[in-house]
Design an enzyme around this catalytic site. Structure first.
Site, PDB file in Angstrom:
ATOM      1  N   ASP A  96       0.861  -1.167   0.000  1.00  0.00           N
ATOM      2  CA  ASP A  96       0.000   0.000   0.000  1.00  0.00           C
ATOM      3  C   ASP A  96       0.909   1.232   0.000  1.00  0.00           C
ATOM      4  OD1 ASP A  96      -2.332   1.606   0.366  1.00  0.00           O
ATOM      5  OD2 ASP A  96      -1.908   1.687   2.509  1.00  0.00           O
ATOM      6  N   ASP A 113      -0.264   5.012   0.964  1.00  0.00           N
ATOM      7  CA  ASP A 113      -0.541   5.969   2.033  1.00  0.00           C
ATOM      8  C   ASP A 113      -0.440   5.306   3.404  1.00  0.00           C
ATOM      9  OD1 ASP A 113      -1.024   7.923   0.128  1.00  0.00           O
ATOM     10  OD2 ASP A 113      -3.168   7.500   0.050  1.00  0.00           O
TER      11      ASP A 113
END
Length: 328
Positions: A127, A129
């Site tokens: 991922d 963020d």
């Protein structure tokens, strides 16, 4: 004296290659990490790993006071400044594990499945963020556009799994309508990398690991990171920009939780990554399908729902820790 003995035991582990160390209550026998499968696991099949930074040395030493069973111990050799141990025993050390100190910069991983190999080609899907970078890009864009509070509230609800991702994405992006595209350029130039990210990339790439970003964020930012770190692929949502301004819309297929999970199969097929060598790491509920699709999924400073779903977690340390979750 016993506390001093155990501190001496840790010092012995990290300073030499003598075969064993005996305290008043147990004998610790040293082995090399790659010997576990062939030489150790038959007699001592239960194992766990401890990873810590220098500030936690005394706390780990004190914890060692509770180790009263003969064990075999390996030092985990990695190319960063964290320290790692693997402890193997004939029975599961339940009480000892439960006494692991919670207030120090350290992680404990009880190994209950085969770990991906550090030295075989692998895949890591990350991922972006709050995992690869320290911020949520949508929140930062919103703050720069003057609608930060409204967007942050929606982001948090989405991270906790309270909102459908696509619904929350479109709602948040709609609040950016009319903002100048210059805020994207400004943010790209100031993305704060997650501590340990560059070290993680530097250790994995020479060992034929493919590194991929799969983000519910936006293409300018994953593209920037892909170029900066020489990653192998990056997927994210595309913002619509007209006449130099954001329209408040995204275009194309939305990179939602299922899309991120599909990246595991798509990438492993493209690069012929073997089963067992596919990892994923994220921090929010939206990462659960991706983490579940991987052979070994890691929750990073994560929300409770992802913690419950992942195979392992990193809660105190930074991304340097991840290479200690690989079999050397």
């Amino acid at each position: 004296m016993e506390s001093q003995k155990n501190k001496q035991a840790l010092t012995w582990l990290f300073s030499g290659f003598d075969a064993s160390f005996t305290s008043n209550s147990n004998t610790l026998t040293r082995y090399f990490e790659d010997e576990f499968i062939n030489n150790i696991q038959i007699k001592q099949p239960h194992r766990f790993r401890v990873i810590f930074d220098e500030s936690a040395f005394d706390g780990i030493s004190q914890w060692f006071e509770g180790l009263e069973q003969d064990c075999s111990i390996a030092v985990l050799m990695r190319h960063n400044n964290l320290k790692g141990l693997e402890i193997a025993s004939s029975t599961r050390l339940t009480d000892f594990i439960e006494q692991f100190p919670k207030d120090i910069n350290a992680e404990l991983l009880e190994v209950t499945q085969a770990l991906p190999s550090f030295f075989k080609p692998g895949l890591l899907v990350m991922d972006m963020d709050s995992t690869a970078i320290q911020i949520e890009c949508i929140d930062e864009l919103a703050a720069m556009a003057g609608v930060g509070e409204a967007v942050s509230e929606v982001t948090e609800r989405a991270m906790q799994g309270e909102l459908d991702f696509e619904e929350s994405l479109r709602l948040r992006v709609s609040k950016l309508a009319g903002a100048s595209e210059d805020i994207i350029t400004t943010l790209c130039e100031n993305l704060p990398l997650m501590p340990g990210l560059e070290s993680l990339v530097a250790e994995l790439k020479p060992n034929d690991w493919k590194l991929v970003l799969a983000s519910g964020g936006f293409t300018p930012f994953v593209g920037h990171l892909k170029d900066l770190l020489k990653l192998d692929a990056a997927y994210a949502n595309e913002l619509v920009i007209e006449d130099g301004k954001l329209t408040g819309e995204v275009t194309g297929e939305v990179v939602d939780a299922q899309y991120k999970a599909d990246v595991i199969d798509k990438s492993s097929a493209a690069w012929q990554i073997a089963i067992g060598q596919r990892m994923a790491i994220g921090d929010g509920a939206n990462d659960i399908p991706m983490v579940n699709a991987a052979d070994f999924g890691v929750a990073f400073h994560a929300k409770p729902k992802l913690l419950a779903a992942a195979d392992a977690s990193i809660q105190k340390l930074d991304l340097r820790c991840l290479v200690f979750y690989l079999q050397g």
